[in-house]
Enzyme design. Structure first.
Site, short mmCIF file in Angstrom:
data_model
loop_
_atom_site.label_atom_id
_atom_site.label_comp_id
_atom_site.label_asym_id
_atom_site.label_seq_id
_atom_site.Cartn_x
_atom_site.Cartn_y
_atom_site.Cartn_z
N ARG A 75 -4.41 0.62 -1.97
CA ARG A 75 -3.82 -0.72 -2.11
C ARG A 75 -3.34 -0.97 -3.53
NH1 ARG A 75 -8.79 -2.53 0.12
NH2 ARG A 75 -8.63 -2.25 2.36
N HIS A 89 4.73 0.37 0.99
CA HIS A 89 5.10 -0.38 2.18
C HIS A 89 4.09 -1.46 2.51
CE1 HIS A 89 2.32 2.70 3.66
NE2 HIS A 89 1.99 1.83 4.60
N HIS A 105 0.17 5.70 1.12
CA HIS A 105 -0.74 6.72 1.63
C HIS A 105 -0.42 8.06 0.99
CE1 HIS A 105 -1.76 3.75 4.62
NE2 HIS A 105 -0.53 3.72 5.05
N GLN A 163 0.81 -1.22 0.00
CA GLN A 163 0.00 0.00 0.00
C GLN A 163 0.84 1.27 0.00
OE1 GLN A 163 -1.25 0.63 4.51
NE2 GLN A 163 -1.59 -1.49 3.91
N GLU A 167 3.53 7.89 8.51
CA GLU A 167 3.45 7.01 9.67
C GLU A 167 4.84 6.52 10.04
OE1 GLU A 167 0.71 4.24 7.85
OE2 GLU A 167 2.28 2.77 7.50
ZN ZN Z 1 0.34 2.02 5.97
#
Ligand code: ZN
Length: 322
Positions: A191, A171, A97, A95, A114
């Site tokens: 995704r 990642h 972001h 995936q 993240e």
């Molecule tokens: Zn993630």
């Protein structure tokens, strides 16, 4: 009010989840494959509720709006961070972001940078972290042809490791890994590849987002160079994993406490604390609150200084926003 805000976790079932959050942290889990514990969250898809004191029973998103003094009278409209514990019993989808601009335009929420502190990892575990495409054309072509073996970079992982995952990074956590994640408050995931798995509950494969992924993946990939530093003080170890300006949205620390010590907010005006192991206490205004493994709390801006004592392993974080 100078008191900590202890928060009640919210659990989410996932195709890749398991039961480790009960075994490892003693949480009273709902039935099913539980992949995510949302430990400190003001996000609408699972908001933390305060468990103690003056604000007992109130939701974190409401406190953010109604009691800005707890957070240093911030400018942002939402609580900016989300602390999770993830149990990857099976591998997560590959995936990416989006960043703030793309997420705000297309999803109406924050982007998602993240980071992971690895609590536990089975032997020979690895994760996917980055990709090998040199150009946008090469990236698109490798995605279109499903050439995952050549596209994706695998990195071995062990407990105690730390990974910073800026928006735009391809990642995936792979099976056998338990992490504490500190992230921007966002629930947007694009995704690329989901191992052609079928969801038990829906009988269908989960949706992929190839176009959004191509739009948001950073090309070429450059692994962030972290300057992780550990200092010893009073017999305790203090590690800084990331902080602004390298990581603009948050600072993340590990505190290994054996002797009581005094603390204050460093980067932001309030501090998020997660107890990964041990027992001890936090003392605020001469009042002791006991701490144990699996607890999550915020030390609000109304607290200037506090003391930690006992034997505690803590991941702490602060918002980079002022
Ligand atoms: Zn993630």
């Amino acid at each position: 009010m100078a008191e900590p805000l202890f928060l009640k976790p919210v659990f989410h079932e996932k195709i890749w989840g398991g039961r480790k959050l009960s075994e490892s942290f003693g949480y009273d889990l709902p039935d099913g494959d539980i992949g995510e514990c949302w430990a400190i969250s003001g996000h609408k898809n699972g908001t933390s509720i305060v468990e103690n004191g003056t604000f007992s029973g109130q939701k974190l998103d409401q406190l953010w709006t109604n009691h800005p003094e707890l957070f240093g009278n911030p400018k942002g409209s939402v609580f900016p961070l989300l602390t999770k514990i993830l149990d990857a019993e099976d591998s997560l989808s590959v995936q990416v972001h989006p960043d703030n601009d793309y997420a705000m335009k297309h999803e109406g929420e924050l982007g998602k940078t993240e980071c992971w502190y690895v609590i536990d990892a089975e032997p020979d575990s690895y994760l996917i972290y980055g990709h090998n495409a040199k150009t946008k054309e090469e990236l698109d072509q490798m995605i279109d042809s499903g050439d995952w073996d050549h596209l994706l970079t695998k990195v071995p992982v062990k407990s105690g490791d730390f990974f910073y995952v800026p928006s735009g990074t391809v990642h995936a956590l792979n099976k056998g890994i338990l992490v504490l994640e500190t992230q921007q408050s966002s629930d947007t995931t694009y995704r690329l590849y989901d191992y052609d798995r079928v969801d038990k509950t829906t009988g269908k494969m989960r949706e992929l987002h190839l176009e959004q992924s191509k739009d948001t993946i950073t090309v070429p990939y450059k692994r962030p160079q972290l300057d992780i530093e550990t200092v010893e003080k009073n017999g305790n170890k203090y590690t800084t994993f990331v902080q602004p300006p390298l990581s603009p949205y948050f600072a993340v620390y590990k505190w290994e406490i054996n002797n009581s010590d005094d603390f204050k907010h460093e980067v932001g005006s309030y501090t998020l604390i997660s107890v990964l192991s041990g027992e001890g206490q936090i003392t605020i205004d001469n009042k002791d609150y006991s701490l144990s493994k699996g607890q999550h709390l915020i030390v609000p801006a109304t607290v200037n200084s506090w003391k930690l004592s006992g034997n505690l392993n803590i991941i702490a974080s602060e918002s980079g926003e002022k």
